[in-house]
Write an enzyme that holds these catalytic residues in place. Structure first.
Site, PDB file in Angstrom:
ATOM      1  N   HIS A  71      45.464  67.112 -11.898  1.00 21.81           N
ATOM      2  CA  HIS A  71      46.361  66.153 -12.555  1.00 21.81           C
ATOM      3  C   HIS A  71      45.685  65.607 -13.811  1.00 21.81           C
ATOM      4  O   HIS A  71      44.526  65.203 -13.751  1.00 21.81           O
ATOM      5  CB  HIS A  71      46.667  64.963 -11.636  1.00 21.81           C
ATOM      6  CG  HIS A  71      47.168  65.322 -10.279  1.00 21.81           C
ATOM      7  ND1 HIS A  71      46.337  65.398  -9.175  1.00 21.81           N
ATOM      8  CD2 HIS A  71      48.416  65.633  -9.838  1.00 21.81           C
ATOM      9  CE1 HIS A  71      47.055  65.735  -8.111  1.00 21.81           C
ATOM     10  NE2 HIS A  71      48.317  65.883  -8.487  1.00 21.81           N
ATOM     11  N   HIS A  87      49.448 115.888 -12.559  1.00 23.18           N
ATOM     12  CA  HIS A  87      50.247 114.907 -13.296  1.00 23.18           C
ATOM     13  C   HIS A  87      50.856 115.565 -14.551  1.00 23.18           C
ATOM     14  O   HIS A  87      52.042 115.385 -14.855  1.00 23.18           O
ATOM     15  CB  HIS A  87      49.383 113.718 -13.741  1.00 23.18           C
ATOM     16  CG  HIS A  87      49.167 112.682 -12.678  1.00 23.18           C
ATOM     17  ND1 HIS A  87      48.497 112.945 -11.516  1.00 23.18           N
ATOM     18  CD2 HIS A  87      49.553 111.369 -12.616  1.00 23.18           C
ATOM     19  CE1 HIS A  87      48.451 111.842 -10.782  1.00 23.18           C
ATOM     20  NE2 HIS A  87      49.097 110.873 -11.426  1.00 23.18           N
ATOM     21  N   ASP A 107      54.110  63.329  -7.824  1.00 24.97           N
ATOM     22  CA  ASP A 107      53.845  63.653  -6.420  1.00 24.97           C
ATOM     23  C   ASP A 107      55.115  63.660  -5.582  1.00 24.97           C
ATOM     24  O   ASP A 107      55.241  64.448  -4.643  1.00 24.97           O
ATOM     25  CB  ASP A 107      52.870  62.628  -5.825  1.00 24.97           C
ATOM     26  CG  ASP A 107      51.454  63.169  -5.732  1.00 24.97           C
ATOM     27  OD1 ASP A 107      51.234  64.326  -6.108  1.00 24.97           O
ATOM     28  OD2 ASP A 107      50.569  62.425  -5.269  1.00 24.97           O
ATOM     29  N   HIS A 146      42.979  59.732  -1.198  1.00 26.27           N
ATOM     30  CA  HIS A 146      43.332  60.945  -0.454  1.00 26.27           C
ATOM     31  C   HIS A 146      42.207  61.395   0.470  1.00 26.27           C
ATOM     32  O   HIS A 146      42.430  61.759   1.627  1.00 26.27           O
ATOM     33  CB  HIS A 146      43.618  62.097  -1.423  1.00 26.27           C
ATOM     34  CG  HIS A 146      45.058  62.260  -1.763  1.00 26.27           C
ATOM     35  ND1 HIS A 146      46.026  62.537  -0.839  1.00 26.27           N
ATOM     36  CD2 HIS A 146      45.699  62.193  -2.956  1.00 26.27           C
ATOM     37  CE1 HIS A 146      47.200  62.634  -1.432  1.00 26.27           C
ATOM     38  NE2 HIS A 146      47.026  62.432  -2.720  1.00 26.27           N
TER      39      HIS A 146
END
Length: 426
Positions: free
Chosen positions: A321, A413, A354, A255
């Site tokens: 992987h 609140h 893949d 790659h």
């Protein structure tokens, strides 16, 4: 390929997250700013400068999509169609549903799942041809029911996209395809131009300029992740076939010269066989130069004393992987905590995931599998909380809520609750 025994601090084995060069980041900021101000004019200029394409229109026509079919091998088309079916079937199981629950006091609580309105998918172009990127990014968005999906990809000098890219997009029904790449395409997706409406999220891989641009626009839009170089770890014992292990290590090494390919084993003999087999197969690869630099810089075989220690190494590495080639890989599955995708058994080559199996190949890298997940349908939806409080519930719990608010110094609140209860009545 070096062989090392596991020793000392295991965390030292993990790769650190790569930082983007400041000069690249600076250039990207200029491009983003320019596109934000000048829109299509700036995108056109950068497309001509970086890709050599002088375009009168950025959009791919229906005629271009149809013509692309003439240039795609029938077996490739069959593979695309079957892979799409597998990926859609897998991701359909990830779809979450809106739900609500009712309590005894009349309170209704729930969670509403809403798909994003729009998503931009970046697909690499030029010398990189990755139709699988389209499948892995578009299909989960479609399963999530995203209304508008836009695809961008850099054209060649003739102003065209690769036929396999166009065919894959057409097979999935992607209508809006924009001929632009690099940081300028990310800017167009994030900020919008005259011809391209902005999107809510940008997904898909790219070069360092694309990664830097995605990092810069995050917050204005959402992104999937900042992906680093590809990684593979093969966990194996003496039952593993060294030829299979070497082939899978090289499948990632080819790659990128920064890719990481590591085997972790309990067998000295296997470690040596893997090293020798990697060298033998390297010499037969078309991309030998890239793969060799990857193996020399980031490749290794680590030898552990026990399988338990080998699993600990894997969890420290937290790889993108992970392949498990042991006598009984399922016995180890429960002990593996950190990995993007786990491939069990000698026939589960990483390449299967893949392209074809159905799982997503967009995975966390650089050890981020410790806290990140593969791209999935939930990445294309958002969640809203649903609260419907009854008078009975507020009367019962109002004093507790008010005391909590006052503890934080937020009197308004507290009063917003008490005005609705007996304590607030005058």
């Amino acid at each position: 390929m070096r062989i090392e025994r596991v020793k000392g601090e295991l965390k030292s084995l993990r790769r650190s997250v790569e930082m983007i060069d400041p000069s690249v980041q600076s250039s990207v900021k200029e491009i983003l700013s320019d596109v934000k101000q000048r829109g299509d004019e700036a995108v056109s200029q950068y497309t001509k400068t970086f890709d050599g394409a002088d375009l009168s229109s950025f959009f791919v026509t229906e005629e271009e999509k149809q013509a692309a079919y003439e240039h795609v091998n029938k077996d490739v088309l069959r593979a695309i169609r079957q892979a799409a079916e597998n990926i859609r079937e897998y991701h359909a199981r990830q779809l979450e549903q809106t739900w609500m629950m009712t309590k005894d006091d009349g309170t209704i609580l729930g969670q509403k799942i809403t798909p994003l309105d729009s998503v931009g998918v970046y697909v690499p172009g030029g010398t990189a041809v990755y139709p699988s990127t389209i499948l892995m990014n578009v299909i989960p968005a479609q399963v999530a029911k995203v209304e508008r999906i836009v695809m961008v990809s850099p054209p060649n000098a003739e102003g065209k996209l690769h036929p396999a890219v166009l065919v894959t997009a057409h097979e999935l029904g992607v209508k809006d395809i924009y001929k632009a790449g690099g940081a300028q395409a990310v800017a167009a997706l994030a900020y919008g131009t005259k011809t391209l409406e902005p999107v809510d999220k940008i997904v898909g891989p790219g070069n360092v300029f694309v990664a830097a641009a995605k990092r810069e626009v995050f917050g204005h839009v959402d992104i999937d992740m900042i992906a680093g170089p590809s990684e593979i770890v093969v966990l194996c014992d003496d039952s593993a076939n060294p030829s299979y292990v070497a082939a899978d290590l090289l499948s990632q090494a080819e790659h990128d010269e920064r890719a990481s390919a590591i085997a972790v084993t309990t067998s000295n003999a296997l470690a040596e066989n893997i090293r020798d087999e990697v060298e033998r197969q390297l010499q037969q690869l078309p991309r030998e130069a890239i793969a060799r630099r990857s193996i020399e810089s980031y490749g290794a075989v680590y030898v552990a004393e026990t399988l338990a220690e080998a699993v600990e190494v894997v969890n420290q590495l937290a790889p993108e992987h992970l392949e498990v080639m042991t006598k009984d890989p399922y016995l180890l599955l429960g002990k593996i905590k950190h990995a993007g995708a786990i491939f069990l058994g000698e026939y589960s080559a990483e390449s299967v995931g893949d392209y074809f199996a159905g799982t997503n190949h967009v995975l966390p890298t650089n050890g981020t599998a410790r806290f990140s997940s593969p791209l999935n349908v939930s990445d294309f939806t958002k969640k809203s909380s649903i609260i419907s409080y009854s008078k009975q519930a507020l009367d019962q719990n109002g004093p507790l809520i008010a005391s909590f608010a006052r503890e934080e110094g937020l009197e308004a609140h507290a009063r917003a609750v008490e005005i609705r209860t007996k304590e607030g009545e005058v």
